[in-house]
Design an enzyme around this catalytic site. Sequence first.
Site, short mmCIF file in Angstrom:
data_model
loop_
_atom_site.label_atom_id
_atom_site.label_comp_id
_atom_site.label_asym_id
_atom_site.label_seq_id
_atom_site.Cartn_x
_atom_site.Cartn_y
_atom_site.Cartn_z
N LYS A 1 36.96 34.98 45.54
CA LYS A 1 37.86 36.12 45.73
C LYS A 1 38.08 36.46 47.20
O LYS A 1 37.25 35.89 47.87
CB LYS A 1 37.39 37.54 44.85
CG LYS A 1 37.25 37.11 43.29
CD LYS A 1 38.81 37.10 42.79
CE LYS A 1 39.11 36.53 41.54
NZ LYS A 1 38.42 37.10 40.15
C1 PLP Z 1 38.35 37.14 38.56
C2 PLP Z 1 39.09 37.93 37.91
C3 PLP Z 1 38.57 39.04 37.03
C4 PLP Z 1 36.85 38.87 36.60
O1 PLP Z 1 36.13 38.75 37.49
P1 PLP Z 1 34.77 38.15 37.43
O2 PLP Z 1 33.78 38.59 38.28
O3 PLP Z 1 34.79 36.52 37.47
O4 PLP Z 1 34.13 38.74 36.12
C5 PLP Z 1 39.23 40.14 36.40
N1 PLP Z 1 40.65 39.92 36.47
C6 PLP Z 1 41.22 39.17 37.40
C7 PLP Z 1 42.58 39.13 37.49
C8 PLP Z 1 40.53 38.00 37.93
O5 PLP Z 1 41.16 37.09 38.78
#
Ligand code: PLP
Length: 366
Positions: A190
Amino acid sequence: MQVPFLSLKDVTNKYRDEIHEAALRVIDSGWYLQGKENEKFETDYAHYIGTKYCIGCANGLDALIWIFRAYIELGIMKPGDEVIVPANTYIATILSITENGLIPVLVEPNINTYQIDDSLIESKITAKTKAIIIVHLYGRCAYTDKIGELCKKYNLKLIEDNAQAHGCMFNGKKTGSIGDAAGHSFYPGKNLGALGDAGAVTTNDVELAKAIHSLANYGSQKKYVFQYCGRNSRLDEIQAAILDVKLRHLDEDVALRKSVAKKYIEGIKNPKIVLPKISDWNQHVFHLFPILCEQRDELQKYLESNGIGTNIHYPIPPHKQECYKKWNSICLPMTEKIHAQELSLPMSPCLTDEQVNYIIDTINNY
Ligand SMILES: *Cc1c(COP(=O)(O)O)cnc(C)c1O
């Protein structure tokens, strides 16, 4: 030339010395959970987003789950209530609703923004609707004034899935501070990524913040006293320390992502490719750079044979997944079109001009 879709090693190496120092500080401290690193990151991140509270937790999915669970514990929602959600999102958004016994009501996206189509929301609101969750998908702000007005008119909670949009703005406010609560993911890939799993909730609601803090720590505020049947969903000290380093550089990294996006938008001239349409550069932080192409799979193979890594976000929409069998026959043409045609080009703060120009030339020759 080889251009990977994303090199996390490059992303980490950019701040290697600071990250090493932070990790070593925690290792040598002998204190690994619920300590001053969590406190500092939560304070700094709340300040960055512009909310009173930030509660660190284990990952982004848990952050979203805790928001709904806390509203249930506080008596504001109950199982069986409905939540409006974009149909084209990562599965985690939908899971956070169904995990709590709430009912997702899927709404199609606008084909120009790929975000929830605000003109389709009102007709989906019923007496059972309690919330709208918007997803700033690909790093683009999904909030519109119309969504805010609908929440006021029908007394709905507005929840933001800010997993992909750290640093994104709407009219001078950061996404994650616009609604009643927001879930953030710090999954390594991210825009603000840890070196492992991590997540957080931001909110201005003190009762919600207290409930989430407790739920993510076994349902306990006071040691060995349990108020809720919670879970262990805490943020590690080592990840909090690393995230605090990376938070200091987030704005400069976002600026680099935007400059890559600008080059793509100015340089890619191929009638087979649909580029993102950007009206306000403050409202996009380019977690991903999604293009649409009718021959998506063929284009992906062509780019791969030229050394360029890409990814599809996402190949199968939530309503077509086996885990949601009861929705498999629903027809959502916009969502299905995006899932069939979307391709994400390499995007990171570490791409060089040479790499970006190579990608542009290769696509223009397709
Ligand atoms: C990555 C993501 C999540 C979940 O995050 P994690 O840390 O992988 O549990 C939730 N919503 C969206 C849109 C994402 O891209």
